[in-house]
Scaffold this motif. Structure first.
Motif, mmCIF file in Angstrom:
data_model
loop_
_atom_site.group_PDB
_atom_site.id
_atom_site.type_symbol
_atom_site.label_atom_id
_atom_site.label_comp_id
_atom_site.label_asym_id
_atom_site.label_seq_id
_atom_site.Cartn_x
_atom_site.Cartn_y
_atom_site.Cartn_z
ATOM 1 N N LEU A 118 0.829 -1.196 0.000
ATOM 2 C CA LEU A 118 0.000 0.000 0.000
ATOM 3 C C LEU A 118 0.870 1.255 0.000
ATOM 4 N N VAL A 119 1.958 1.245 0.750
ATOM 5 C CA VAL A 119 2.876 2.379 0.749
ATOM 6 C C VAL A 119 3.411 2.633 -0.653
ATOM 7 N N ALA A 120 3.834 1.586 -1.338
ATOM 8 C CA ALA A 120 4.377 1.747 -2.695
ATOM 9 C C ALA A 120 3.331 2.316 -3.647
ATOM 10 N N GLU A 121 2.104 1.827 -3.543
ATOM 11 C CA GLU A 121 1.031 2.312 -4.420
ATOM 12 C C GLU A 121 0.739 3.785 -4.163
ATOM 13 N N VAL A 122 0.614 4.146 -2.894
ATOM 14 C CA VAL A 122 0.275 5.523 -2.553
ATOM 15 C C VAL A 122 1.414 6.473 -2.907
ATOM 16 N N GLU A 123 2.648 6.068 -2.645
ATOM 17 C CA GLU A 123 3.788 6.926 -2.972
ATOM 18 C C GLU A 123 3.857 7.191 -4.469
ATOM 19 N N ALA A 124 3.677 6.156 -5.285
ATOM 20 C CA ALA A 124 3.748 6.333 -6.735
ATOM 21 C C ALA A 124 2.619 7.227 -7.234
ATOM 22 N N ALA A 125 1.402 6.985 -6.740
ATOM 23 C CA ALA A 125 0.256 7.783 -7.176
ATOM 24 C C ALA A 125 0.392 9.236 -6.731
ATOM 25 N N LEU A 126 0.903 9.451 -5.532
ATOM 26 C CA LEU A 126 1.041 10.810 -5.023
ATOM 27 C C LEU A 126 2.114 11.573 -5.792
ATOM 28 N N ALA A 127 3.230 10.921 -6.077
ATOM 29 C CA ALA A 127 4.289 11.578 -6.851
ATOM 30 C C ALA A 127 3.768 12.013 -8.215
ATOM 31 N N GLY A 128 2.980 11.154 -8.858
ATOM 32 C CA GLY A 128 2.408 11.510 -10.155
ATOM 33 C C GLY A 128 1.440 12.665 -10.057
ATOM 34 N N ALA A 129 0.605 12.655 -9.022
ATOM 35 C CA ALA A 129 -0.382 13.722 -8.852
ATOM 36 C C ALA A 129 0.294 15.055 -8.572
ATOM 37 N N ILE A 130 1.346 15.039 -7.772
ATOM 38 C CA ILE A 130 2.062 16.277 -7.450
ATOM 39 C C ILE A 130 2.722 16.842 -8.698
ATOM 40 N N ALA A 131 3.385 15.977 -9.470
ATOM 41 C CA ALA A 131 4.067 16.433 -10.682
ATOM 42 C C ALA A 131 3.081 17.021 -11.686
#
Length: 297
Positions: free
Chosen positions: A155-168
């Motif tokens: 879950l950490v990996a999924e959220v980190e990847a999705a959040l990085a994309g959303a921020i960018a």
């Protein structure tokens, strides 16, 4: 007492309790022995983000109750409600006989938390925070307490990847200056300063807080709002005495003069999604970034 990288499962005893509270603690101690080695099966979640994480980890069937702020996912509404997370009673919490309590930092009041600690019920304090690191910490502590570390890592990996994309995707050349209004009760403006979930989500979505110089949520002066002159006004979708509609902003003697009001850049977002800093924060950032872009034309 088992300690992890971000939180502690507490079974320690604190200062002596008043007789009535001590009796509650004794009763709770009879409900479950702290020496029980099996994974907890009667879990109480305190805090909207905490409850979301439990479900996101696939452990929702272990929940026996939740607090009033735990409104997502929809199936959480079917669970018994033990009260507002910062105004809990020992009786309400102990009535659901939990063998593990997952409590967001700041749960209370302190007297209630003392009773629960003295009762030797396993209690994991989930750290609060308003950035990407805080979300990872929350997930990690909850997964550790539920003894599902592998699910937590996924879950950490999924959220980190999705959040990085959303921020960018949300970055713009000119970050909008955003005024977050918590309440307009009686026409008085209660707004967000530093060290708040509101400022945290505004910054993740590519904006900046229009107000500075204070921490937390405070009533602000007319002069401060006029000087800030925000590009965007942001509020939670809510009902009751703290609710505020766009018409309330437009007709307000001060807010109606701001650039945000004059251009119609008045946004409402779901409160728990916006300010929870849980597994859905990437979606919150995406939605808010899109709303910022639309508001700026």
């Amino acid at each position: 007492m088992a300690a992890g990288p971000f939180g502690t499962l507490r079974t320690q005893r604190r200062a002596p309790l008043k007789p009535a509270l001590l009796m509650l603690a004794v009763i709770a101690g009879q409900m479950r022995s702290p020496a029980q080695a099996d994974p907890a099966e009667r879990v109480l979640a305190l805090g909207g983000a905490v409850t979301e994480i439990v479900y996101a980890l696939g452990q929702g069937d272990r929940l026996v109750a939740r607090d009033t702020t735990s409104t997502y996912p929809p199936e959480a509404a079917a669970l018994p409600d033990v009260g507002y997370v910062r105004a809990l009673s020992p009786e309400g919490v102990l009535s659901v006989a939990p063998d593990l309590i997952l409590a967001i930092e700041g749960s209370g009041p302190p007297e209630t938390m003392e009773v629960l600690r003295a009762a030797d019920i396993a209690l994991a304090t989930v750290p609060e925070g308003y950035d990407a690191t805080a979300i990872v910490a929350k997930i990690t502590v909850v997964a550790q307490a539920l003894e599902v570390p592998e699910a937590g890592a996924r879950l950490v990996a999924e959220v980190e990847a999705a959040l990085a994309g959303a921020i960018a995707a949300g970055r713009t050349q000119t970050p909008p200056r955003v005024l977050f209004i918590l309440s307009l009760q009686g026409g008085r403006i209660m707004a967000a300063g530093a060290d708040t979930a509101a400022q945290g989500i505004i910054e993740l979505a590519g904006g900046v807080n229009a107000l500075s110089g204070f921490n937390g949520y405070q009533q602000v002066s007319d002069e401060a709002v006029l000087l800030a002159d925000p590009d965007v006004i942001l509020m939670m979708d809510r009902s009751g005495e703290h609710a505020a509609e766009a018409t309330d902003i437009l007709t307000h003697p001060v807010l109606g003069q701001t650039r945000a009001a004059q251009t119609g850049a008045i946004l409402h977002q779901p409160g728990l999604l916006l300010l929870g800093f849980g597994p859905r924060t990437p979606q919150a950032v995406e939605a808010l970034s899109a709303a910022f872009r639309q508001a700026q034309g």
